[in-house]
Design an enzyme around this catalytic site. Structure first.
Site, PDB file in Angstrom:
ATOM      1  N   HIS A 175      -3.970  -6.000   2.031  1.00  0.00           N
ATOM      2  CA  HIS A 175      -3.767  -6.151   3.469  1.00  0.00           C
ATOM      3  C   HIS A 175      -4.385  -7.473   3.903  1.00  0.00           C
ATOM      4  O   HIS A 175      -4.723  -8.313   3.098  1.00  0.00           O
ATOM      5  CB  HIS A 175      -4.424  -4.992   4.216  1.00  0.00           C
ATOM      6  N   CYS A 193       0.808  -1.222   0.000  1.00  0.00           N
ATOM      7  CA  CYS A 193       0.000   0.000   0.000  1.00  0.00           C
ATOM      8  C   CYS A 193       0.844   1.276   0.000  1.00  0.00           C
ATOM      9  O   CYS A 193       1.402   1.648  -1.017  1.00  0.00           O
ATOM     10  CB  CYS A 193      -0.971  -0.030   1.181  1.00  0.00           C
TER      11      CYS A 193
END
Length: 256
Positions: free
Chosen positions: A208, A111
């Site tokens: 995630h 990310c």
């Protein structure tokens, strides 16, 4: 940077005296760990322990002296404000990170640090955060937040499962290949069907969850690569991944 404090560390000795330890460095866990990405470090440590290897877990936060010797680098996600906080320090250590990347050090970038290892991140409010140019990509802040479960397919790692939560829209340069093709979810942006990026021994992703518990093939790629570089071989005695496979099945069946 010579007067800066050293990165903190946690060491677990190898259970098998004939095997050594790998040094795993997490970048900016204070600011870039809001989605539980430290779980990726714990998975690497545990999968080493199951095979008799030791692990030394290092942390690099803004102002720390960068360690001289690391085997794996892990970076996580954070808010735009966190990226602003770390950007000066990241630029300061960028030459070393570029050197390690080109030398083949395995890295997992999730990310926010996936974005900052690119060329530039232009946030939705117009802030320009320069990247460090390890990966040929750029990110633009969007008005739509991409949230939900993701299933993607990779020729290298098989089916990849995770959870995305980002408004940044990342576009890969012509010479950078994606990590996987999206089957369910958005991935890098709302226009294409690519998720993540691959370059040398770098795995970059928006996923995630944490990523590695449900994707042991990626974890073992990082470990095998690091061990072969450090020791010349990786003694893989096999790991029972039945629980990880069950988690993958449940994750794949969940709605977007």
């Amino acid at each position: 940077m010579s007067d800066a404090p050293s990165a903190s560390s946690l060491t677990e000795a190898p259970a098998d005296p004939s095997k050594g330890s790998l040094r795993i460095l997490q970048l900016y866990p204070r600011e870039m760990n809001i989605y539980g990405d430290y779980g990726n470090v714990l998975v690497l440590k545990q999968r080493l322990a199951w095979r008799g290897y030791g692990a030394e877990i290092l942390e690099h936060n803004a102002g720390d002296a960068f360690p001289k010797d690391v085997d794996i680098i892990v970076g996580g996600g954070g808010q735009d404000s966190g990226q602003v906080v770390i950007q000066d320090d990241l630029q300061a250590i960028a030459p070393r990170l570029r050197e390690l990347a080109e030398d083949g050090t395995p890295m997992l970038l999730i990310c926010g640090l996936y974005q900052l290892f690119g060329n530039v991140f232009r946030t939705h409010d117009g802030t320009v955060i320069p990247g460090i140019g390890v990966l040929d990509l750029e990110t633009r802040g969007g008005t739509e937040r991409l949230i939900g479960n993701v299933v993607a397919r990779s020729d290298e790692f098989g089916e990849i499962h995770g959870y995305e939560n980002h408004s940044g829209q990342t576009f890969l340069g012509s010479g950078l290949r994606p990590l996987a093709t999206v089957v369910k979810g958005a991935g890098n942006n709302a226009e294409e069907n690519h998720e993540g990026a691959r370059h040398r021994n770098i795995v970059a992703s928006y996923l995630h969850g944490s990523l590695l518990p449900k994707n042991p093939a990626i974890a073992d790629f990082l470990l095998r690569t690091a061990a072969e570089r450090r020791f010349g071989s990786f003694q893989d005695d096999g790991v029972d991944d039945s629980l990880a496979e069950l988690a993958r099945q449940h994750a794949g069946a969940r709605p977007r």
